[in-house]
Design an enzyme around this catalytic site. Structure first.
Site, PDB file in Angstrom:
ATOM      1  N   LYS A 200     -61.588 -13.515  23.623  1.00  0.00           N
ATOM      2  CA  LYS A 200     -62.043 -12.570  24.637  1.00  0.00           C
ATOM      3  C   LYS A 200     -63.216 -11.688  24.213  1.00  0.00           C
ATOM      4  CE  LYS A 200     -57.817 -11.261  26.969  1.00  0.00           C
ATOM      5  NZ  LYS A 200     -56.870 -10.155  26.810  1.00  0.00           N
ATOM      6  N   GLY A 353     -56.975 -12.195  10.603  1.00  0.00           N
ATOM      7  CA  GLY A 353     -56.507 -12.932  11.783  1.00  0.00           C
ATOM      8  C   GLY A 353     -56.853 -14.407  11.733  1.00  0.00           C
ATOM      9  N   GLY A 376     -56.629  -6.157  12.983  1.00  0.00           N
ATOM     10  CA  GLY A 376     -57.037  -5.019  13.816  1.00  0.00           C
ATOM     11  C   GLY A 376     -57.883  -4.022  13.052  1.00  0.00           C
TER      12      GLY A 376
HETATM   13  P1  AMP Z   1     -59.019 -13.867  18.838  1.00  0.00           P
HETATM   14  O1  AMP Z   1     -57.595 -13.451  18.560  1.00  0.00           O
HETATM   15  O2  AMP Z   1     -59.681 -13.099  19.918  1.00  0.00           O
HETATM   16  O3  AMP Z   1     -59.849 -13.981  17.577  1.00  0.00           O
HETATM   17  O4  AMP Z   1     -58.912 -15.304  19.438  1.00  0.00           O
HETATM   18  C1  AMP Z   1     -58.388 -16.391  18.759  1.00  0.00           C
HETATM   19  C2  AMP Z   1     -57.923 -17.385  19.757  1.00  0.00           C
HETATM   20  O5  AMP Z   1     -59.021 -17.750  20.589  1.00  0.00           O
HETATM   21  C3  AMP Z   1     -57.411 -18.646  19.140  1.00  0.00           C
HETATM   22  O6  AMP Z   1     -56.036 -18.750  19.412  1.00  0.00           O
HETATM   23  C4  AMP Z   1     -58.194 -19.744  19.854  1.00  0.00           C
HETATM   24  O7  AMP Z   1     -57.377 -20.806  20.270  1.00  0.00           O
HETATM   25  C5  AMP Z   1     -58.752 -19.040  21.065  1.00  0.00           C
HETATM   26  N1  AMP Z   1     -59.981 -19.684  21.561  1.00  0.00           N
HETATM   27  C6  AMP Z   1     -61.118 -19.887  20.891  1.00  0.00           C
HETATM   28  N2  AMP Z   1     -62.010 -20.545  21.660  1.00  0.00           N
HETATM   29  C7  AMP Z   1     -61.414 -20.795  22.842  1.00  0.00           C
HETATM   30  C8  AMP Z   1     -61.827 -21.446  24.027  1.00  0.00           C
HETATM   31  N3  AMP Z   1     -63.030 -21.995  24.130  1.00  0.00           N
HETATM   32  N4  AMP Z   1     -60.960 -21.492  25.053  1.00  0.00           N
HETATM   33  C9  AMP Z   1     -59.722 -20.938  24.936  1.00  0.00           C
HETATM   34  N5  AMP Z   1     -59.285 -20.306  23.840  1.00  0.00           N
HETATM   35  C10 AMP Z   1     -60.120 -20.235  22.801  1.00  0.00           C
END
Ligand code: AMP
Length: 396
Positions: A200, A353, A376
């Protein structure tokens, strides 16, 4: 950003003193057994140093979320057992945190002995940063050492409050975070390249805003890239998109241009039919994904494009995978970026993470200069925020 100059555990006289150390013993447990002792192992350098100084070592930590209740499944007792095995000496386990048992054990502790208090979150006063609780905890010791970076963004009694009552310094784990992450933001070896990914945009707005003032190049991949590409008028099909952030994404791209920051986005994308590991997939150009398809990884052309930018870096900061790296079909972009960072020769800093997990799983951990111990906390650090668990420590 101003450089952080915090006093470290080896810059204060601790001989024979009672030292309260906030550790991160929030270990994964299954049926009462520790499934990974990584965090306990990471705490050893500070503990061993203190033992070498003949200090009386009192350790504390949280474990899970018992929400102010003495629930046995959140007891730190298994940690005391494992720590004792790793250190090859006894670790006394208190039955409470600031109660009679903890106080009696702390008072009778001899130089070179170790005591582990029970889970600080057995008291709801811990997360409320209650001054009376902080004072009671501080009264067990003469000096406070914070070594729990993963909790340093929380102003709790055991991370921040105790520092109101006794002198506070950082342990070696927090010192390393300050040296690497703080150093990269305050005085980086340039070019400074930041790579952001993950699901996100909304989680990383603060990070992007701060980094746009510091970096030479910003690379954005993963699910968050599509909101930026939408703002450029691309057809992103059914890819992840935060509609309410599209305008902001466009603003950030304009800001990057004004500030002379190179902003790299994917040029091609691996798309899938459904959000499933074995879904049908293909690679398409980033500007036309088309309905019925969703972007799940960066394409091969983008792997080279990003790797080129990483190759010339003096410092690389990376947070977030380039795609759904948990699934083999969509992990290639993240693997390519991890390889490029590992081979770059740059000072390489991996945020906690998912990116840290990816780097470890791929066996690249030894090739990185620093892998942050806090998810975080490392994000808030990159946002340029002052972390309460670090701000409360004595300056040099
Ligand atoms: P974050 O916790 O924001 O660093 O997000 C990590 C998560 O983002 C992981 O579980 C990935 O599977 C997900 N992610 C990365 N790229 C994509 C994508 N193109 N579509 C859906 N999920 C994604």
């Amino acid at each position: 950003m101003k450089p952080l100059n915090k006093k470290s555990v080896n810059e204060i006289d601790l001989t024979g003193k009672r030292v309260l150390v906030r550790c991160d013993f929030n270990v994964p447990l299954q049926d009462g057994s520790i499934t990974s002792d990584k965090r306990i192992v990471a705490s050893l350098p500070t503990i061993e140093y203190l033992l070498g100084q003949n200090a009386k070592v009192i350790l504390c930590s949280h474990l899970g979320r018992p929400k102010g209740e003495f629930l046995p499944e959140f007891s730190l007792a298994p940690v005391a057992v494992r720590l004792s095995e790793l250190l090859g000496r006894p670790v006394k386990m208190a039955q409470d945190v600031v109660g009679e048992n903890a106080a009696a054990l702390a008072n009778s502790l001899l130089s070179g002995e170790i005591l582990l208090l029970e889970n600080v979150r057995y008291h709801k006063e811990e997360t409320a940063n209650d001054p009376e609780f902080s004072q009671k905890l501080a009264s067990l010791a003469d000096v406070f050492v914070n070594d729990a970076f993963g909790s340093a963004h929380r102003a709790h009694s055991s991370t921040t409050g105790v520092a109101d009552y006794i002198p506070a310094v950082c342990g070696f784990l927090i010192q390393k975070e300050i040296d690497f992450m703080g150093g990269a933001l305050a005085n980086p070896k340039r070019p400074l390249v930041a790579i952001l990914g993950g699901a996100k945009v909304s989680d990383k707005i603060g990070v992007i805003k701060n980094l746009l003032n510091i970096v030479d190049t910003l690379i954005v991949g993963g699910g968050m890239a599509y909101t930026f590409e939408k703002s450029m008028g691309y057809n992103i099909g059914d890819s992840l998109c935060e509609q309410d952030k599209v305008e902001l994404a466009g603003d950030m791209l304009r800001q990057a241009e004004e500030k002379g920051v190179q902003f790299l986005l994917p040029r091609d994308t691996v798309v899938g039919r459904e959000y499933k590991p074995d879904t049908e997939w293909k690679t398409v150009k980033a500007d036309y994904i088309g309905e019925g398809w969703m972007g799940l990884d960066i394409g091969t052309q983008t792997q080279y494009y990003f790797a080129d930018a990483i190759r010339g870096a003096g410092t690389v900061i990376w947070n977030g995978p380039m795609g759904v790296s948990e699934w083999d079909n969509f992990a290639k972009g993240t693997i390519a970026v991890a390889t490029a960072v590992a081979d770059s020769g740059a000072i390489s800093i991996i945020g906690g993470g998912d990116s840290a997990a990816a780097v470890q799983k791929l066996g690249f951990a030894d090739k990185m200069s620093h892998i942050s111990t806090g998810g975080g906390a490392s994000l808030e650090f990159l946002e340029g925020k002052e972390l309460p668990g670090i701000a409360c420590l004595l300056d040099k």
